[in-house]
Design a protein around this motif. Sequence first.
Motif, PDB file in Angstrom:
ATOM      1  N   GLY A   1     -22.604  16.827  29.005  1.00 43.51           N
ATOM      2  CA  GLY A   1     -21.572  16.503  28.031  1.00 43.51           C
ATOM      3  C   GLY A   1     -21.268  17.582  27.014  1.00 43.51           C
ATOM      4  O   GLY A   1     -20.402  17.394  26.148  1.00 43.51           O
ATOM      5  N   THR A   2     -21.954  18.711  27.099  1.00 43.16           N
ATOM      6  CA  THR A   2     -21.732  19.806  26.152  1.00 43.16           C
ATOM      7  C   THR A   2     -21.107  21.000  26.863  1.00 43.16           C
ATOM      8  O   THR A   2     -21.582  21.419  27.918  1.00 43.16           O
ATOM      9  CB  THR A   2     -23.059  20.240  25.501  1.00 43.16           C
ATOM     10  OG1 THR A   2     -23.628  19.127  24.806  1.00 43.16           O
ATOM     11  CG2 THR A   2     -22.830  21.379  24.514  1.00 43.16           C
ATOM     12  N   TRP A   3     -20.051  21.540  26.268  1.00 42.66           N
ATOM     13  CA  TRP A   3     -19.402  22.729  26.825  1.00 42.66           C
ATOM     14  C   TRP A   3     -20.096  23.991  26.308  1.00 42.66           C
ATOM     15  O   TRP A   3     -20.446  24.100  25.136  1.00 42.66           O
ATOM     16  CB  TRP A   3     -17.927  22.764  26.447  1.00 42.66           C
ATOM     17  CG  TRP A   3     -17.093  21.865  27.298  1.00 42.66           C
ATOM     18  CD1 TRP A   3     -16.722  20.583  27.019  1.00 42.66           C
ATOM     19  CD2 TRP A   3     -16.540  22.176  28.575  1.00 42.66           C
ATOM     20  NE1 TRP A   3     -15.968  20.066  28.043  1.00 42.66           N
ATOM     21  CE2 TRP A   3     -15.826  21.022  29.013  1.00 42.66           C
ATOM     22  CE3 TRP A   3     -16.553  23.306  29.397  1.00 42.66           C
ATOM     23  CZ2 TRP A   3     -15.153  20.981  30.234  1.00 42.66           C
ATOM     24  CZ3 TRP A   3     -15.878  23.266  30.611  1.00 42.66           C
ATOM     25  CH2 TRP A   3     -15.194  22.120  31.023  1.00 42.66           C
ATOM     26  N   ASN A   4     -20.299  24.927  27.207  1.00 41.64           N
ATOM     27  CA  ASN A   4     -20.899  26.220  26.889  1.00 41.64           C
ATOM     28  C   ASN A   4     -20.014  27.333  27.442  1.00 41.64           C
ATOM     29  O   ASN A   4     -19.171  27.105  28.315  1.00 41.64           O
ATOM     30  CB  ASN A   4     -22.280  26.343  27.522  1.00 41.64           C
ATOM     31  CG  ASN A   4     -23.242  25.267  27.061  1.00 41.64           C
ATOM     32  OD1 ASN A   4     -23.830  25.367  26.000  1.00 41.64           O
ATOM     33  ND2 ASN A   4     -23.396  24.214  27.865  1.00 41.64           N
TER      34      ASN A   4
ATOM     35  N   TYR B   1     -14.148  25.892  22.895  1.00 42.07           N
ATOM     36  CA  TYR B   1     -13.847  26.198  24.285  1.00 42.07           C
ATOM     37  C   TYR B   1     -15.144  26.292  25.100  1.00 42.07           C
ATOM     38  O   TYR B   1     -16.218  26.529  24.553  1.00 42.07           O
ATOM     39  CB  TYR B   1     -13.077  27.514  24.392  1.00 42.07           C
ATOM     40  CG  TYR B   1     -11.665  27.441  23.870  1.00 42.07           C
ATOM     41  CD1 TYR B   1     -10.593  27.214  24.721  1.00 42.07           C
ATOM     42  CD2 TYR B   1     -11.397  27.594  22.505  1.00 42.07           C
ATOM     43  CE1 TYR B   1      -9.288  27.154  24.244  1.00 42.07           C
ATOM     44  CE2 TYR B   1     -10.094  27.535  22.020  1.00 42.07           C
ATOM     45  CZ  TYR B   1      -9.051  27.312  22.894  1.00 42.07           C
ATOM     46  OH  TYR B   1      -7.765  27.239  22.411  1.00 42.07           O
ATOM     47  N   GLY B   2     -15.021  26.153  26.421  1.00 39.04           N
ATOM     48  CA  GLY B   2     -16.175  26.266  27.288  1.00 39.04           C
ATOM     49  C   GLY B   2     -15.795  26.675  28.691  1.00 39.04           C
ATOM     50  O   GLY B   2     -14.673  26.439  29.143  1.00 39.04           O
ATOM     51  N   SER B   3     -16.751  27.294  29.393  1.00 35.37           N
ATOM     52  CA  SER B   3     -16.530  27.683  30.783  1.00 35.37           C
ATOM     53  C   SER B   3     -17.352  26.847  31.748  1.00 35.37           C
ATOM     54  O   SER B   3     -17.145  26.904  32.954  1.00 35.37           O
ATOM     55  CB  SER B   3     -16.858  29.171  30.987  1.00 35.37           C
ATOM     56  OG  SER B   3     -18.231  29.435  30.725  1.00 35.37           O
TER      57      SER B   3
ATOM     58  N   GLN C   1     -17.655  10.088  37.123  1.00 39.13           N
ATOM     59  CA  GLN C   1     -18.636  10.375  36.081  1.00 39.13           C
ATOM     60  C   GLN C   1     -18.412  11.720  35.408  1.00 39.13           C
ATOM     61  O   GLN C   1     -18.657  11.875  34.208  1.00 39.13           O
ATOM     62  CB  GLN C   1     -20.042  10.334  36.693  1.00 39.13           C
ATOM     63  CG  GLN C   1     -21.170  10.653  35.733  1.00 39.13           C
ATOM     64  CD  GLN C   1     -22.525  10.656  36.415  1.00 39.13           C
ATOM     65  OE1 GLN C   1     -22.627  10.386  37.618  1.00 39.13           O
ATOM     66  NE2 GLN C   1     -23.580  10.958  35.673  1.00 39.13           N
ATOM     67  N   TYR C   2     -17.957  12.710  36.190  1.00 42.94           N
ATOM     68  CA  TYR C   2     -17.817  14.060  35.659  1.00 42.94           C
ATOM     69  C   TYR C   2     -16.359  14.437  35.389  1.00 42.94           C
ATOM     70  O   TYR C   2     -16.000  15.616  35.372  1.00 42.94           O
ATOM     71  CB  TYR C   2     -18.453  15.052  36.630  1.00 42.94           C
ATOM     72  CG  TYR C   2     -19.916  14.773  36.868  1.00 42.94           C
ATOM     73  CD1 TYR C   2     -20.859  14.979  35.865  1.00 42.94           C
ATOM     74  CD2 TYR C   2     -20.362  14.261  38.088  1.00 42.94           C
ATOM     75  CE1 TYR C   2     -22.206  14.701  36.069  1.00 42.94           C
ATOM     76  CE2 TYR C   2     -21.707  13.988  38.303  1.00 42.94           C
ATOM     77  CZ  TYR C   2     -22.618  14.205  37.287  1.00 42.94           C
ATOM     78  OH  TYR C   2     -23.942  13.931  37.488  1.00 42.94           O
TER      79      TYR C   2
END
Length: 356
Positions: free
Chosen positions: A278-281, A271-273, A326-327
């Motif tokens: 390209g990386t979820w944190n 999961y990410g906030s 792109q996002y």
Amino acid sequence: MRKLAILLTVFLVSLPAVFAQDQKRTCVVGFYNLENLFDIYDDPAKNDEEFLPDGKNQWTEVKYQKKLHNMAAVIRSMAETNGRFHSVLGVSEVENRLVLEDLVSQPEIADANYQIVHYDGPDTRGIDVGLLYRPNQFKLLDSESIPFDFGSAKIEFAMEGEDRVKFKTRDILMAHGLLDGEEFAFYVAHLPSRIGGKGWDLRSRGAEIIYEHAMEMMKKYPGIKIVVMGDMNDNPVDISMTEFMHGKEKPEQVGKDDFFSPFMSMLKAGYGSLAYQGTWNIYDIILVNESLLNAPDGGFKIRPVGKRGFYGVIYKKNFMIQQRGQYKGTPFRTFSNGAFIGGYSDHLPTYIVLEK
């Protein structure tokens, strides 16, 4: 007449669950980085030049009102999902008290009657943290703006001399009061940036300051329940959160001087906030002390939410996510590549649920 009675019954049943009557037994506590919520007025004491009508972002009244509406729409959406407004909501990246006053008066959330805790801080970008609370649920007793300092015996800082003197960052906000009659302290933080992969020492010191203050509150008010929240600019598994904030992943690991870190297991589960390259944190972290984790029956305690049994929530709805380009798939933000795109925030809000 019969049709009118049926219609009235349907209307009453379908009223938003926001108005649920058990609000004092279940409370939602959360955090939201509002991504540069600036007003349109020049403040000579702040670095707000980009957010002026003639500034780089051409920050006009129309854009400002759109931003306010968007932030309020997310808060309202969370309320409708949970059946209640947040009792306490920490926020970051706000320019001043005025923007918070404008936010809480938005029609989407005006009925929550949010009150504000805010202090003007020394941050060089001119942004602060703040706290919104519902006075019918949380009675504010006192609050404090805790400044950053370099007074650590454990951390060897990369910054020295004049650079330390010039360094300015957000203060940490502490609000002490009674939540449905129970003693709580809420901390709201926005720890120093990690631009260029630096600043782990500064973020660790920020966490250490919070932890030391919380320990003093626990000594002064035995049994007090503590919630720490904020944009930590670190993940729950980073040293600032594990060593200096004493965050533990599992409830059974939490001692009396530790904090339960529910978003640690969520990060490990993918999961990410927020997303970066390209990386979820998960920088939008909430932690609770042992008194809140293991409260006896009859008192507020953090409870699992959802089918997977996580103790934290990252709130994510389609309208808050970029749907193309792109996002695509990342938080739908206010600006992209310098252009105003009318989104919400580059962070997703997080929250926990307390129940008794």
